[in-house]
Design a protein around this motif. Sequence first.
Motif, mmCIF file in Angstrom:
data_model
loop_
_atom_site.group_PDB
_atom_site.id
_atom_site.type_symbol
_atom_site.label_atom_id
_atom_site.label_comp_id
_atom_site.label_asym_id
_atom_site.label_seq_id
_atom_site.Cartn_x
_atom_site.Cartn_y
_atom_site.Cartn_z
ATOM 1 N N PHE A 139 -2.797 0.717 1.099
ATOM 2 C CA PHE A 139 -3.563 -0.366 0.667
ATOM 3 C C PHE A 139 -4.965 0.480 0.403
ATOM 4 N N THR A 140 -5.253 1.243 1.360
ATOM 5 C CA THR A 140 -6.838 2.129 1.297
ATOM 6 C C THR A 140 -6.577 2.619 -0.087
ATOM 7 N N LEU B 264 -1.787 -5.763 9.170
ATOM 8 C CA LEU B 264 -1.923 -6.146 7.757
ATOM 9 C C LEU B 264 -3.708 -6.528 7.459
ATOM 10 N N ARG B 265 -4.167 -7.074 8.386
ATOM 11 C CA ARG B 265 -5.580 -7.520 8.318
ATOM 12 C C ARG B 265 -6.414 -6.235 8.215
ATOM 13 N N LEU B 266 -5.952 -5.264 9.148
ATOM 14 C CA LEU B 266 -6.534 -3.873 9.037
ATOM 15 C C LEU B 266 -6.683 -3.260 7.617
ATOM 16 N N ALA B 267 -5.456 -3.346 7.064
ATOM 17 C CA ALA B 267 -5.164 -2.578 5.867
ATOM 18 C C ALA B 267 -5.869 -3.196 4.754
ATOM 19 N N ILE B 268 -5.795 -4.626 4.689
ATOM 20 C CA ILE B 268 -6.775 -5.408 3.507
ATOM 21 C C ILE B 268 -8.272 -4.913 3.482
ATOM 22 N N ILE B 269 -8.750 -5.002 4.807
ATOM 23 C CA ILE B 269 -10.003 -4.577 5.151
ATOM 24 C C ILE B 269 -10.283 -3.197 4.429
ATOM 25 N N SER B 270 -9.490 -2.170 4.683
ATOM 26 C CA SER B 270 -9.324 -1.094 4.120
ATOM 27 C C SER B 270 -9.529 -0.847 2.627
ATOM 28 N N PHE B 271 -8.669 -1.914 2.066
ATOM 29 C CA PHE B 271 -8.699 -1.858 0.753
ATOM 30 C C PHE B 271 -9.783 -1.991 0.134
#
Length: 421
Positions: free
Chosen positions: A371-372, A237-244
């Motif tokens: 998310f991205t 989830l943290r990685l996905a939000i960063i990718s957003f």
Amino acid sequence: MSVDITVRTTDQSQLTVMKEMVSMDKKGVAIPLTATLVIQALVSMAAFAAPIFAPTAAGDIGISATSVGIYIGLIYITSMFSSLWSADFIGRYGALRVSQVCLLVCGIGLALAAAGSVPVLILSALILGLGYGAVTPASSHILSRNAPASLMSFVFSIKQTGVPLGGAMAGAIVPSLVLFAGWKYAVVIVGAICGLSAILGQPIRRGIDGDREPARRISFQGVTGPLRLVVTHRPLLRLAIISFFYGGMQLCLITYLVIYLTKNIGMALIAAGLTLSAAQIAGIVGRIIWGIIADRFLKPPLVLGLIGIMMSLGAVATACFSPDWPYPAIWIVVIVFGASAIGWNGVYLAEAARLAPGGQVSAATGGCLFFTFLGVVVGPPVFAGVAAYTDSYSLGYLLFAGFTFVCALVAILSGRKKADH
């Protein structure tokens, strides 16, 4: 066949990298990597064709050329959902078969644009997005099974160079087709290239799709599962939000740089286009270099943090452009900006594959990409709103610089915690 390498150097890290890269062929990486790279480049070429034929097509259709932004937005909206839907289909039919279907779908979607009516254009974008979104989960599934663990970021980064490579192919091929055959024939020809490539991939399908599960059920849970996996898995989830936020910054750079340079800085259109091309080329090189760094020298979260700091600084420097800046200084800033804002994707996707629970690489990748792509859809309109409300593109770049800087700090802190454990 054995390969012996003798390197007289005190740097054992470089020796290890060279040996592992040579061993990639013995592990059967070359064919899967080449196939996924070509497929990624072709679907990207199909997606990037629209902004190129838009100025010519707009007059025939009776719409503004700026409406191409809506077309691109529709592509990414359906990409969000097709990335989620792909996991069950990849498991049942195989990742390469799904990639072949994606090529066909992208080709059909693009070719439909030749109808030249607004309703069909909307349908064209939606169909094209269905094919575009599922390609990356499929390629991640393939590469996670074939790439050496110690070269995961490097291999994924090479594959991800297919995105800017596809943009470069569109820029090189589509204008000539439009000039000599007209825009309608141009989109049909590019669509046909995608379809033909899908057929040409058939001979290698058996070897790559050996892990498919023909009895696997396609269910609604398979659609929601990837998103649920990411939301309930804190590192993903943290990685996905960063990718957003990184994805939003990437599209803001690509979408608005030429407009900003011509309108605010007074740069000629051709020079501004070449400046954007320099950013794209820097992104291609950056993807490979960041992949090597993430494999050999720093943990991937730390690399993503470093990339975020660089893109934040690049955005701040871009916001400071003025007509008084010499062109070489602008190009240096844009090259650094492009190497980071366009160069992060391979490290990100490799990390998503690493973090995925066993056997769920395509699901984890699809969930993260939701998310991205959401960031790609939301970012440019937010940037445009800020620019329109304040009459300043600089404030838009500064706003997104703040977002990505916070994400960079989060990535660095998570990487340090991971190292401490």
